[in-house]
Design an enzyme around this catalytic site. Structure first.
Site, PDB file in Angstrom:
ATOM      1  N   SER A  50      35.177  28.881  35.667  1.00 42.38           N
ATOM      2  CA  SER A  50      35.767  30.056  34.826  1.00 42.38           C
ATOM      3  C   SER A  50      37.189  29.584  34.349  1.00 42.38           C
ATOM      4  O   SER A  50      37.875  28.519  34.336  1.00 42.38           O
ATOM      5  CB  SER A  50      36.357  31.283  35.986  1.00 42.38           C
ATOM      6  OG  SER A  50      37.523  30.706  36.743  1.00 42.38           O
ATOM      7  N   ASP A  84      32.556  30.442  32.772  1.00 36.52           N
ATOM      8  CA  ASP A  84      32.644  31.695  33.082  1.00 36.52           C
ATOM      9  C   ASP A  84      33.960  32.589  32.946  1.00 36.52           C
ATOM     10  O   ASP A  84      35.014  32.040  32.764  1.00 36.52           O
ATOM     11  CB  ASP A  84      32.391  31.720  34.650  1.00 36.52           C
ATOM     12  CG  ASP A  84      31.947  32.997  35.181  1.00 36.52           C
ATOM     13  OD1 ASP A  84      31.290  33.855  34.699  1.00 36.52           O
ATOM     14  OD2 ASP A  84      32.454  33.436  36.275  1.00 36.52           O
TER      15      ASP A  84
END
Length: 295
Positions: A50, A84
């Site tokens: 992420s 992400d």
């Protein structure tokens, strides 16, 4: 084996009526545990990093991406790399060169019209550069400012969203328009799960999942799956959910193993002594989720 693409894994899972799990990577031990868990279960998986995890690594993507890719290539099962919860256009544009076949572009904090505009621009760029793009519509609960539930420095930075508050669930009619106007390849939807849950007590709206599956022509993604019980995940996949994201469950296993070791061996200073059981605990968690989503 060579990296596969997220598009391949998601398409194959959808065609078989199964799910494909995507696990968040923060440290090298996370990547190694995901690969080990996938090998134990004998099924493919997606390793995702992420934007918040990149921030944890000093804002530098290259090192953590290269390490994760190396672990994935050494695995005996097919693994893909996914970026992400990306909000930064700069990070989005770094994805192809760093080995990512897919990106979840997250403009869900914006009002609908701005989310649509920003997502459509991200999709156009992504498709021009061979990148599969996921987006989010609705407000998945539990996500605080800067927090995808992946243990990054944003944890606890602001008030978390309530997964059951009025207006946060994804509207099927709105989702149809959003997908048509943005061209996204997959859609993360709000159906009752929450990011950062440490107990598996979430109850999903299976009627809504079925309605979305019947309306939306792209694969559906469930964020916040760490807090969803096994049977709820199975029912969600049967109703039409495909990509199942897991982050906090790995961190819970990791941290509990470290705490247990240090409580029993308070004089330990060699991190390998507690990282080995931490990695093992995560691998077991990964294998467990993979057996559920692939059954």
């Amino acid at each position: 084996m060579p990296l596969v693409t997220t598009a391949e894994l998601v398409s194959d899972a959808a065609a078989r009526g199964r799910g494909i799990a995507a696990f968040n990577v923060i440290t090298l031990e996370h990547a190694e545990a995901i690969a080990e868990g996938a090998e134990r279960a004998g099924v493919p998986a997606i390793l995702q990093i992420s934007e918040n995890a990149v921030r944890f690594h000093g804002g530098r993507l290259t090192a953590v991406a290269a390490a994760t890719a190396a672990v994935a290539r050494a695995a005996a099962v097919p693994l893909a790399l996914h970026l992400d919860h990306v909000e930064s256009a700069e990070l989005l544009r770094a994805a192809p060169a760093e080995g990512f076949s897919s990106v979840m572009f997250d403009a869900s904090k914006l009002p609908y019209a701005e989310n649509l505009k920003a997502t459509a621009e991200a999709v156009r760029w992504g498709h021009d550069h061979g990148v599969w793009v996921e987006a989010e519509l609705g407000a998945v609960g539990g996500k605080e400012s800067g927090d995808e539930g992946d243990g990054g420095p944003g944890d606890g930075a602001g008030p978390a969203l309530d997964a059951h508050a009025p207006g946060v669930r994804t509207d099927p009619a709105e989702a149809v328009l959003f997908v048509a106007e943005t061209g996204v390849d997959a859609l993360a939807v709000a159906v009752g799960s929450s990011h950062a849950m440490t107990r598996r007590t979430a109850a999903l709206d299976h009627t809504l999942i079925a309605a979305l599956r019947g309306s939306v022509p792209v694969p559906l993604v469930l964020h916040g799956s760490s807090g969803v019980p096994d049977e709820e995940i199975r029912r969600a996949i049967a109703a039409g959910m495909v990509k199942i994201n897991v982050g906090t469950a790995l961190n819970t296993a990791y941290t509990e193993a470290v705490r247990t070791h240090l409580a029993g061996h308070p004089a330990t200073v060699d991190p390998r002594k507690y990282l080995v059981p931490a990695r093992e605990a995560m691998a077991g968690t990964v294998a467990g989720f993979l057996r559920v989503v692939s059954s």
